[in-house]
Design an enzyme around this catalytic site. Structure first.
Site, PDB file in Angstrom:
ATOM      1  N   ASP A 153      -7.833  -1.739   2.181  1.00 42.45           N
ATOM      2  CA  ASP A 153      -8.397  -1.471   0.845  1.00 42.45           C
ATOM      3  C   ASP A 153      -8.431  -2.674  -0.105  1.00 42.45           C
ATOM      4  O   ASP A 153      -7.435  -3.398  -0.207  1.00 42.45           O
ATOM      5  CB  ASP A 153      -7.552  -0.423   0.110  1.00 42.45           C
ATOM      6  CG  ASP A 153      -7.186   0.756   0.958  1.00 42.45           C
ATOM      7  OD1 ASP A 153      -7.698   0.879   2.066  1.00 42.45           O
ATOM      8  OD2 ASP A 153      -6.361   1.559   0.487  1.00 42.45           O
ATOM      9  N   GLN A 186      -5.064  -4.932   0.748  1.00 37.94           N
ATOM     10  CA  GLN A 186      -4.036  -4.503   1.690  1.00 37.94           C
ATOM     11  C   GLN A 186      -4.075  -5.469   2.869  1.00 37.94           C
ATOM     12  O   GLN A 186      -5.129  -5.670   3.480  1.00 37.94           O
ATOM     13  CB  GLN A 186      -4.308  -3.067   2.145  1.00 37.94           C
ATOM     14  CG  GLN A 186      -4.055  -2.038   1.059  1.00 37.94           C
ATOM     15  CD  GLN A 186      -2.568  -1.833   0.826  1.00 37.94           C
ATOM     16  OE1 GLN A 186      -1.922  -1.105   1.561  1.00 37.94           O
ATOM     17  NE2 GLN A 186      -2.009  -2.464  -0.195  1.00 37.94           N
ATOM     18  N   GLU A 202      -7.227   9.870  -1.363  1.00 36.91           N
ATOM     19  CA  GLU A 202      -6.711   8.509  -1.502  1.00 36.91           C
ATOM     20  C   GLU A 202      -7.569   7.725  -2.511  1.00 36.91           C
ATOM     21  O   GLU A 202      -8.717   8.054  -2.765  1.00 36.91           O
ATOM     22  CB  GLU A 202      -6.730   7.800  -0.146  1.00 36.91           C
ATOM     23  CG  GLU A 202      -5.856   8.509   0.902  1.00 36.91           C
ATOM     24  CD  GLU A 202      -5.678   7.698   2.179  1.00 36.91           C
ATOM     25  OE1 GLU A 202      -4.526   7.543   2.610  1.00 36.91           O
ATOM     26  OE2 GLU A 202      -6.674   7.217   2.737  1.00 36.91           O
TER      27      GLU A 202
HETATM   28  C1  FRU Z   1      -6.367   3.977   2.224  1.00 40.94           C
HETATM   29  C2  FRU Z   1      -4.882   3.864   2.417  1.00 40.94           C
HETATM   30  C3  FRU Z   1      -4.166   4.097   1.091  1.00 40.94           C
HETATM   31  C4  FRU Z   1      -2.884   3.366   1.262  1.00 40.94           C
HETATM   32  C5  FRU Z   1      -3.307   2.183   2.092  1.00 40.94           C
HETATM   33  C6  FRU Z   1      -2.257   1.712   3.060  1.00 40.94           C
HETATM   34  O1  FRU Z   1      -7.120   3.252   3.131  1.00 40.94           O
HETATM   35  O2  FRU Z   1      -4.456   4.770   3.403  1.00 40.94           O
HETATM   36  O3  FRU Z   1      -4.015   5.462   0.747  1.00 40.94           O
HETATM   37  O4  FRU Z   1      -2.324   2.986   0.044  1.00 40.94           O
HETATM   38  O5  FRU Z   1      -4.467   2.560   2.801  1.00 40.94           O
HETATM   39  O6  FRU Z   1      -2.602   0.501   3.623  1.00 40.94           O
END
Ligand code: FRU
Length: 498
Positions: A39, A55, A223
């Site tokens: 993300d 991420q 999410e």
């Molecule tokens: C969405 C997610 C989020 C989480 C992250 C973990 O793609 O699952 O909900 O914070 O990725 O990497």
């Protein structure tokens, strides 16, 4: 102070990131310095520049203990790499610094609000997450985790809210100067909700209200929510897990939903009036938005889907990329999205062909390439009304990515079956489109490893990653029946010294 874990990530990316030549990456879509990206996080303006965190698992091209990678840009197109911003180096985030947002504070510092994940054994003996919201504050490069973390935890949830699925805060400053955040949660019926919080003095979080809930209609856990006012309407974006398909609007699995409605902060809260997919292609998830200094709402997404992340090119050294940032608007109750206008500064030579009859497969002088911005308008001509129209891009004898329009069904299909991925995953997606006055307009953006299509001035967008060898650069047009088309094409030119 930089922790040992963060220093290790910074040393690793500084050592190995530069080994990846620019030509092995997209030119204007953000990618991780090395390893894995999911993300977009903390997409925001700080000290007049755009910041984009993500991420990040630098050590492999697989998801792993989540760090935050960091990029910044002056124009949303060219991204400058900064050292990793966060590592999972505290007890409350030891299993990962999950997604979150960023905002500039009154005193000039930058606040990151993210989900800290702790993985514990439950009383029954299985592993389960505890998710809390945490703060880190810094100067645009280095961040200190807040001593009073976590700022939001189980006791701050509304009744029935799950501490196992409580994540992805998106933070902004409202017109009264309050720091607000929307956070994804799972409620007692097992499906998703978006919660609204405020950060009070001393950076403690205060629950305000539930903004909206899935009630098992739009997937399970919601999410990565986002919430903003746009063109007189209120927009709630979320990325639900475990969607059940609905016609050609929503596909199964991890999807995206845009809810448009009205917002009465003192009274009834958010009243949803419509629901639509955000992107109709194969690879799109977890978008975040920011407001530019000149008042535009711009969205960026992860150009990937969780269900296809195991299909990657052999020996790749980075995996995961963002979409092109898109300017949003709401028109006639629908979300429109178009590439940010900053992209136009990178346009090279313009090639135009007008009123070209298409019947059978043709190519056009000057129309080929893998980094380009091309708009095609198609309309019927003569008695032999065309039944389908295909644009093939990234094409050679073996490869092609196909954009196919069928006026009789009113569908557009994106097909990357022969786009370089030798894996048996979902490779096609169709969706309903609405021609205007019998004409359809398709703007196609290519950047080495992706295709993004914007239909009818952004009424719909569809994205897909491709891994076709770069030499496959031909473009052809084909109609079943007769059609007339206009093509306007620009190469996108980047000086890739940096
Ligand atoms: C969405 C997610 C989020 C989480 C992250 C973990 O793609 O699952 O909900 O914070 O990725 O990497």
């Amino acid at each position: 102070m930089t922790s040992e874990l963060l220093q290790k990530a910074r040393d690793f990316e500084a050592q190995y990131g530069p080994h990846i030549p620019n030509s092995e990456r997209p030119a204007f879509h953000a990618t991780p310095t090395i390893g894995w990206m999911n993300d977009p996080n903390g997409f925001s303006v700080y000290k007049g520049e755009y910041h984009l965190f993500y991420q990040y698992h630098p050590y492999s091209v697989e998801w792993g203990p989540m760090h935050w990678g960091h990029l910044k840009s002056k124009d949303l197109i060219r991204w400058e790499r900064l050292p990793a911003a966060l590592a999972p180096d505290e007890e409350y985030d030891a299993s990962g610094c999950f997604s979150g947002g960023a905002v500039e504070l009154e005193d000039g510092r930058q606040l990151l609000l993210y989900t800290g994940v702790q993985r514990n054994h439950s009383p029954e003996g299985y592993l389960q997450d505890i998710q809390t919201q945490c703060v880190a504050i810094g100067d645009g490069v280095n961040y200190e985790k807040w001593p009073a973390n976590p700022v939001l935890e189980g006791k701050d949830l509304p009744e029935g809210g799950s501490i196992v699925d409580f994540r992805d805060p998106k933070v902004w400053k409202d017109l009264d100067g309050n720091y607000c955040a929307v956070i994804g949660n799972r409620t007692e019926d097992g499906s998703g909700a978006v919660l609204l919080y405020q950060l009070t003095e001393g950076l403690k979080g205060k629950f305000v209200r539930i903004l909206d809930r899935s009630y098992n209609q739009y997937g399970k856990m919601w999410e990565c929510p986002d919430f903003f006012h746009l063109d007189g309407r209120q927009v709630l974006l979320t990325s639900p897990q475990d969607m059940t398909p609905v016609g050609l609007e929503f596909h199964a699995g991890n999807g995206t939903v845009c809810l448009i409605g009205d917002y009465d902060p003192q009274g009834t809260g958010f009243t949803r009036q419509s629901a639509q997919a955000i992107d109709y292609g194969l690879d799109f998830y977890a978008p975040q938005t920011l407001e530019t200094p000149d008042g535009r709402r711009v969205m960026i997404g992860w150009m990937q889907n969780w269900d296809t992340v195991n299909a990657k090119p052999y020996h790749c050294r980075w995996f995961g990329q963002t979409t092109l940032p898109r300017e949003l608007s709401v028109r006639n109750g629908r979300l429109f999205q178009n590439p940010v206008r900053e992209l136009e500064a990178y346009r090279g030579q313009r090639v135009v062909h007008q009123n070209i009859p298409v019947c059978g497969e043709i190519n056009l002088p000057g129309v080929q390439g893998r980094m380009l911005d091309m708009t095609v308008k198609v309309r019927p001509t003569g008695p032999n009304l065309y039944r389908w129209f295909r644009i093939r891009v990234a094409k050679d004898g073996e490869h092609e990515t196909i954009i196919r329009y069928r006026p009789d069904q009113g569908t557009l299909k994106l097909d990357r079956i022969r786009s370089g991925l030798p894996h048996d995953i979902v490779h096609t997606r169709s969706f309903l489109v609405r021609p205007r006055d019998g004409e359809i307009e398709l703007r196609v953006i290519l950047d080495r490893f992706s295709v993004e299509v914007f239909v009818n001035d952004g009424e719909q967008a569809a994205s897909a990653v491709i891994y076709t060898p770069q030499e496959a650069a031909a473009i052809t047009f084909e109609a079943g029946g007769s059609a007339l088309m206009d093509v306007e094409k620009y190469d996108l030119i980047f000086n890739e010294e940096m």
